[in-house]
Every structure is written in structure tokens, then in C-alpha cells.
Design an enzyme around this catalytic site. Sequence first.
Site, mmCIF file in Angstrom:
data_model
loop_
_atom_site.group_PDB
_atom_site.id
_atom_site.type_symbol
_atom_site.label_atom_id
_atom_site.label_comp_id
_atom_site.label_asym_id
_atom_site.label_seq_id
_atom_site.Cartn_x
_atom_site.Cartn_y
_atom_site.Cartn_z
ATOM 1 N N HIS A 17 -3.719 6.804 3.322
ATOM 2 C CA HIS A 17 -4.068 5.555 2.640
ATOM 3 C C HIS A 17 -5.454 5.137 3.109
ATOM 4 O O HIS A 17 -5.753 5.151 4.315
ATOM 5 C CB HIS A 17 -3.031 4.486 2.979
ATOM 6 C CG HIS A 17 -3.450 3.110 2.573
ATOM 7 N ND1 HIS A 17 -3.944 2.838 1.321
ATOM 8 C CD2 HIS A 17 -3.476 1.941 3.260
ATOM 9 C CE1 HIS A 17 -4.257 1.550 1.252
ATOM 10 N NE2 HIS A 17 -3.990 0.985 2.422
ATOM 11 N N ASN A 74 -10.290 -0.677 0.194
ATOM 12 C CA ASN A 74 -8.836 -0.521 0.231
ATOM 13 C C ASN A 74 -8.266 -0.964 -1.123
ATOM 14 O O ASN A 74 -8.232 -2.153 -1.426
ATOM 15 C CB ASN A 74 -8.289 -1.373 1.377
ATOM 16 C CG ASN A 74 -6.782 -1.270 1.525
ATOM 17 O OD1 ASN A 74 -6.089 -0.775 0.649
ATOM 18 N ND2 ASN A 74 -6.282 -1.747 2.652
ATOM 19 N N CYS A 102 0.813 -1.233 0.000
ATOM 20 C CA CYS A 102 0.000 0.000 0.000
ATOM 21 C C CYS A 102 0.838 1.271 0.000
ATOM 22 O O CYS A 102 0.345 2.330 -0.372
ATOM 23 C CB CYS A 102 -0.943 0.007 1.194
ATOM 24 S SG CYS A 102 -1.959 -1.463 1.260
#
Length: 331
Positions: free
Chosen positions: A258, A288, A116
Site C-alpha cells: 500500500h 496515498n 486502505c
Amino acid sequence: MIPTVARITGTGRGLPSRIFTNDDFASIGIETSDEWIMERTGIHERRIASDTETTCWMAATASRQAMARAGVTAGEIDAIILSTATPDRLLPATAVDLQAELGATRAAAFDISAACSGWLYGLTVAEGMIASGAIDTALVVGAEKMSAIIDWKDRSTCVLFGDGSGAVVLQRNKSGERAGILSTFMRSDGCLANLLYRPDGGAAHPMTAEILENRTHLVKMAGREVFKHAVREMSEAADRALDSAKLRAADIDLLIPHQANTRIIEATAKHANISMDKVYVNVDRFGNTSSASIPIALDEVIEKKIVGPGSTVMMVAFGAGFTWASAIVRL
Ligand code: ACO
């Protein structure tokens, strides 16, 4: 006032068309509820790619938009840096498929694997390549088809992720202004790798019928442990980015964390002393999307004019590895 090395001149996003809501999990036999998922993650729906909406396709869609907005043609791109945990093939890099798709005939092209945090890693690498004089113009892309690597029978992970891509064009700052990347920060801790990983199917344990049967080639996650570290490490990343840009929280116009879940986002914002009205959240619509989450969000906030020229934006990420990173940019 020292001018910056590089600035973002265009952004774009590429998303699959299919929307998969929390209620849709019932149709594939997953016992969950919108209430459970919303309460713990803030996710209401995510995009799920079709067979033809590959990682490269999503990346190309985002890249073309970013290049059009930057006024840059494919032939002007010196480097393509593609962050992905879901390459279309294991060899070669998806970045070279993107290079071919765009016709970026002068570009070096390579993938970055930092989960990520990968897009922020890529942005930092691109800035360094510009600073060294090696290149002038980079395409920095985050593209993820998470639906291909999650275990659709594991309700504790499959509800969290989604597919998508975001891209920026990063160019040498020739304006003499202090606009562009003000600071970056990157860290990792591989001692914690097994808290979020795909145990098998790589070169150490190549694919076998047993691996397929046991589903150990898919994402495994220790949710609570990951949660704890995500908050701690994203908070550190926010502090370090502010320190090295010599800024205070009050100088930040918008925080783009994020997009893993709203509780992690709220805890990070609280630590950084930034009120939630200055924090962008789209995890409710996209889930996500790993390293695509920040560039997708950046593209949205610029398109919606939530930020514009002169705005100072802080971006903070955390991912498998663990890796964590941050960057502050003035648009
Ligand atoms: N629906 C309903 N019940 C569920 C679901 C689901 N989708 N998933 C798990 N449960 C159940 C479990 O089976 C468990 O039941 P039990 O008590 O009867 O055994 C119960 O819910 C609690 O499970 P926990 O895992 O303890 O739930 P928790 O409150 O920790 O929430 C969650 C889980 C949402 C995953 C949380 O730990 C979290 O947000 N962690 C961070 C995960 C994350 O964001 N990772 C990515 C960040 S890094 C990156 O982006 C790469």
C-alpha cells in the site's frame, strides 16, 4: 499441482487529470515545503479530482480499461465489488452507480468499507464467491476521492492523500494452471479505530452546524501511532501471505505495498527480506490513494512490463480500522 480458483485477467486505472505538487500547497495557504513532505513521506505530487471526476467516474474509467484488457463485456460481469472510504453518496452504494454506468445488467453490486485494505478485502471476497460457485466473473475496484474528506486546513494530513481508482477483472481459473490467487490474509483491530477516523457526521452524530464549524467530520490521524502499527501489521500480513502460499521471500518477483509513504514501505520490505529493487513505489506521483493504491500500482507494473505472465506478486495493505491484508498472485 493444485490449480487456483481465480485469476486476474485484466487491470485498469482511472486518475483525475489535475496534478497538485507539494509546492502548490503554498497557493492555498498551507505552510509546508517539498523538502518536509519528501523527507517524511516520499510524496512529491498527487492527483486531485474535479467536481465531475467523482468516485464513480474514476471507478468507471478504471473498470472499462480492465474489462477491455480482459476481453469481458459489461453483460458478463456477475459481481461488482467496490472498495471506497469516499462513496459519492451515503445511500445507495457507489457500486450500484458503477453498475448503472457500465450497464452491467447481470451484476450484483456492493461497496466494501475497510479503508486502505479494502481492495484486498474485495479481492478475497470475490475469490470466495467464485470458489462457492455463486459467480464466475467479478470486477474488483478501489476508488477514492480522498480530497473530499481530508481537512485542507490540517497540514499534518492534507499533504498525504490523493485521488484515483484501480480495477481488476477476476475470473474463474479454467486453465488448470497454478496461476491466479495463491493466498490471501485479512485481519482487523477496532480497538485502535480512533487513531485514524472521521469522528462525526455519521449516524451516531449526524451532521450539525457545530460539526461543520469544528471540522470533526473530516479525517483525523495520530500520525506517529499509525506509522508504528502500519509497519508492524504490514510485516505480519507479508509473513502470513508467504506462509499460506508456502513460498519464501526469494520466490516473490515483486512486492506491491500500500502506497502510504516510503518509510513504511521500506520498513515492510526490510522485514519481509525483499530488496527495494523488487518493490514498486509510485507514492511520489500519487500520494496515498487509500484502497486504490494497490490496483493502480498493479496496473502500472503490468503496463510497464515490470511483471508479466508467470510473475509472482505479493500485495500488502494497512488502513483505518485498523485493517490489514495481503495477497499473493501469480500472473
Ligand atoms: N509541513 C511542515 N511541517 C509539518 C507538516 C507539514 N505538512 N505537518 C506537520 N508538521 C510539523 C508539526 O506541526 C510538528 O511541528 P512541532 O514539532 O513544531 O509541533 C512537526 O512537523 C512534527 O510533526 P509530527 O507529526 O511529529 O511529524 P512526524 O515526523 O511524525 O511525521 C507523518 C508526520 C509524516 C504524518 C508521519 O507520522 C507518518 O508518516 N505517519 C504515518 C501516516 C500515514 O501514512 N498514514 C496513512 C497510513 S494508513 C492509511 O493509508 C489509511
